[in-house]
Design a protein around this motif. Sequence first.
Motif, PDB file in Angstrom:
ATOM      1  N   ILE A   5      21.544   6.025  -1.976  1.00 47.43           N
ATOM      2  CA  ILE A   5      20.307   6.165  -1.199  1.00 47.43           C
ATOM      3  C   ILE A   5      19.302   7.011  -1.970  1.00 47.43           C
ATOM      4  O   ILE A   5      18.126   6.655  -2.077  1.00 47.43           O
ATOM      5  CB  ILE A   5      20.594   6.782   0.185  1.00 47.43           C
ATOM      6  N   VAL A   6      19.769   8.112  -2.529  1.00 45.84           N
ATOM      7  CA  VAL A   6      18.893   8.999  -3.304  1.00 45.84           C
ATOM      8  C   VAL A   6      18.333   8.256  -4.514  1.00 45.84           C
ATOM      9  O   VAL A   6      17.139   8.351  -4.813  1.00 45.84           O
ATOM     10  CB  VAL A   6      19.655  10.278  -3.737  1.00 45.84           C
ATOM     11  N   GLN A   7      19.172   7.484  -5.196  1.00 46.62           N
ATOM     12  CA  GLN A   7      18.705   6.718  -6.348  1.00 46.62           C
ATOM     13  C   GLN A   7      17.659   5.685  -5.949  1.00 46.62           C
ATOM     14  O   GLN A   7      16.667   5.488  -6.649  1.00 46.62           O
ATOM     15  CB  GLN A   7      19.883   6.041  -7.048  1.00 46.62           C
ATOM     16  N   ALA A   8      17.870   5.025  -4.819  1.00 43.36           N
ATOM     17  CA  ALA A   8      16.917   4.022  -4.341  1.00 43.36           C
ATOM     18  C   ALA A   8      15.576   4.674  -3.994  1.00 43.36           C
ATOM     19  O   ALA A   8      14.512   4.125  -4.298  1.00 43.36           O
ATOM     20  CB  ALA A   8      17.485   3.280  -3.127  1.00 43.36           C
ATOM     21  N   ILE A   9      15.626   5.845  -3.381  1.00 33.58           N
ATOM     22  CA  ILE A   9      14.393   6.566  -3.043  1.00 33.58           C
ATOM     23  C   ILE A   9      13.657   6.975  -4.306  1.00 33.58           C
ATOM     24  O   ILE A   9      12.439   6.786  -4.424  1.00 33.58           O
ATOM     25  CB  ILE A   9      14.706   7.800  -2.168  1.00 33.58           C
ATOM     26  N   GLU A  10      14.384   7.526  -5.273  1.00 39.46           N
ATOM     27  CA  GLU A  10      13.758   7.963  -6.517  1.00 39.46           C
ATOM     28  C   GLU A  10      13.138   6.790  -7.270  1.00 39.46           C
ATOM     29  O   GLU A  10      12.031   6.896  -7.798  1.00 39.46           O
ATOM     30  CB  GLU A  10      14.784   8.681  -7.403  1.00 39.46           C
ATOM     31  N   GLU A  11      13.847   5.666  -7.304  1.00 37.62           N
ATOM     32  CA  GLU A  11      13.341   4.485  -7.991  1.00 37.62           C
ATOM     33  C   GLU A  11      12.065   3.976  -7.315  1.00 37.62           C
ATOM     34  O   GLU A  11      11.093   3.623  -7.984  1.00 37.62           O
ATOM     35  CB  GLU A  11      14.424   3.407  -8.002  1.00 37.62           C
ATOM     36  N   TYR A  12      12.069   3.946  -5.997  1.00 34.59           N
ATOM     37  CA  TYR A  12      10.888   3.491  -5.258  1.00 34.59           C
ATOM     38  C   TYR A  12       9.705   4.440  -5.483  1.00 34.59           C
ATOM     39  O   TYR A  12       8.587   3.994  -5.756  1.00 34.59           O
ATOM     40  CB  TYR A  12      11.196   3.381  -3.762  1.00 34.59           C
ATOM     41  N   ARG A  13       9.946   5.726  -5.390  1.00 32.21           N
ATOM     42  CA  ARG A  13       8.871   6.712  -5.591  1.00 32.21           C
ATOM     43  C   ARG A  13       8.307   6.633  -7.003  1.00 32.21           C
ATOM     44  O   ARG A  13       7.104   6.752  -7.207  1.00 32.21           O
ATOM     45  CB  ARG A  13       9.366   8.121  -5.296  1.00 32.21           C
ATOM     46  N   ARG A  14       9.184   6.456  -7.981  1.00 29.99           N
ATOM     47  CA  ARG A  14       8.742   6.355  -9.372  1.00 29.99           C
ATOM     48  C   ARG A  14       7.827   5.135  -9.556  1.00 29.99           C
ATOM     49  O   ARG A  14       6.750   5.231 -10.156  1.00 29.99           O
ATOM     50  CB  ARG A  14       9.958   6.267 -10.297  1.00 29.99           C
ATOM     51  N   ALA A  15       8.247   4.006  -9.023  1.00 31.33           N
ATOM     52  CA  ALA A  15       7.443   2.781  -9.142  1.00 31.33           C
ATOM     53  C   ALA A  15       6.125   2.924  -8.398  1.00 31.33           C
ATOM     54  O   ALA A  15       5.076   2.474  -8.880  1.00 31.33           O
ATOM     55  CB  ALA A  15       8.233   1.583  -8.616  1.00 31.33           C
ATOM     56  N   GLU A  16       6.175   3.557  -7.241  1.00 33.04           N
ATOM     57  CA  GLU A  16       4.952   3.772  -6.456  1.00 33.04           C
ATOM     58  C   GLU A  16       3.971   4.669  -7.221  1.00 33.04           C
ATOM     59  O   GLU A  16       2.767   4.385  -7.264  1.00 33.04           O
ATOM     60  CB  GLU A  16       5.327   4.403  -5.121  1.00 33.04           C
ATOM     61  N   GLN A  17       4.484   5.709  -7.863  1.00 34.20           N
ATOM     62  CA  GLN A  17       3.639   6.615  -8.645  1.00 34.20           C
ATOM     63  C   GLN A  17       3.058   5.890  -9.861  1.00 34.20           C
ATOM     64  O   GLN A  17       1.884   6.052 -10.175  1.00 34.20           O
ATOM     65  CB  GLN A  17       4.445   7.848  -9.084  1.00 34.20           C
ATOM     66  N   GLU A  18       3.869   5.091 -10.519  1.00 35.06           N
ATOM     67  CA  GLU A  18       3.387   4.323 -11.669  1.00 35.06           C
ATOM     68  C   GLU A  18       2.281   3.357 -11.238  1.00 35.06           C
ATOM     69  O   GLU A  18       1.303   3.162 -11.958  1.00 35.06           O
ATOM     70  CB  GLU A  18       4.536   3.550 -12.314  1.00 35.06           C
ATOM     71  N   PHE A  19       2.434   2.757 -10.067  1.00 38.29           N
ATOM     72  CA  PHE A  19       1.426   1.838  -9.559  1.00 38.29           C
ATOM     73  C   PHE A  19       0.108   2.574  -9.313  1.00 38.29           C
ATOM     74  O   PHE A  19      -0.959   2.107  -9.705  1.00 38.29           O
ATOM     75  CB  PHE A  19       1.922   1.177  -8.264  1.00 38.29           C
ATOM     76  N   LYS A  20       0.189   3.748  -8.683  1.00 40.36           N
ATOM     77  CA  LYS A  20      -1.020   4.537  -8.420  1.00 40.36           C
ATOM     78  C   LYS A  20      -1.696   4.960  -9.718  1.00 40.36           C
ATOM     79  O   LYS A  20      -2.929   4.929  -9.830  1.00 40.36           O
ATOM     80  CB  LYS A  20      -0.682   5.769  -7.583  1.00 40.36           C
ATOM     81  N   GLU A  21      -0.895   5.342 -10.704  1.00 41.61           N
ATOM     82  CA  GLU A  21      -1.452   5.746 -11.993  1.00 41.61           C
ATOM     83  C   GLU A  21      -2.125   4.574 -12.698  1.00 41.61           C
ATOM     84  O   GLU A  21      -3.189   4.737 -13.297  1.00 41.61           O
ATOM     85  CB  GLU A  21      -0.356   6.343 -12.877  1.00 41.61           C
ATOM     86  N   ALA A  22      -1.529   3.394 -12.608  1.00 47.50           N
ATOM     87  CA  ALA A  22      -2.129   2.208 -13.218  1.00 47.50           C
ATOM     88  C   ALA A  22      -3.438   1.849 -12.519  1.00 47.50           C
ATOM     89  O   ALA A  22      -4.417   1.475 -13.173  1.00 47.50           O
ATOM     90  CB  ALA A  22      -1.152   1.037 -13.178  1.00 47.50           C
TER      91      ALA A  22
END
Length: 75
Positions: A5-22
């Motif tokens: 669960i923690v890994q899934a949350i971290e992966e989602y947050r990372r992708a979400e942050q990358e999307f915002k940065e892009a």
Amino acid sequence: SLEPIVQAIEEYRRAEQEFKEAEQLVKDAADDLEMRTMAYAELDRLRPLLPQLERNLQLHLLPKDEDDEMNTILE
């Protein structure tokens, strides 16, 4: 274990942050065609990935059914 669960949350947050940065890079690189093109490519890569990661996270958060581990008999 909470680790998946923690890994899934971290992966989602990372992708979400990358999307915002892009997205921000697209706005900031108005005069730089190459940088804007790279940012659009990143957005295109992340756009379909975010719903998949969100769905994966939702599946991890569903309560486990006791019957999931039991054998089934088909007739």
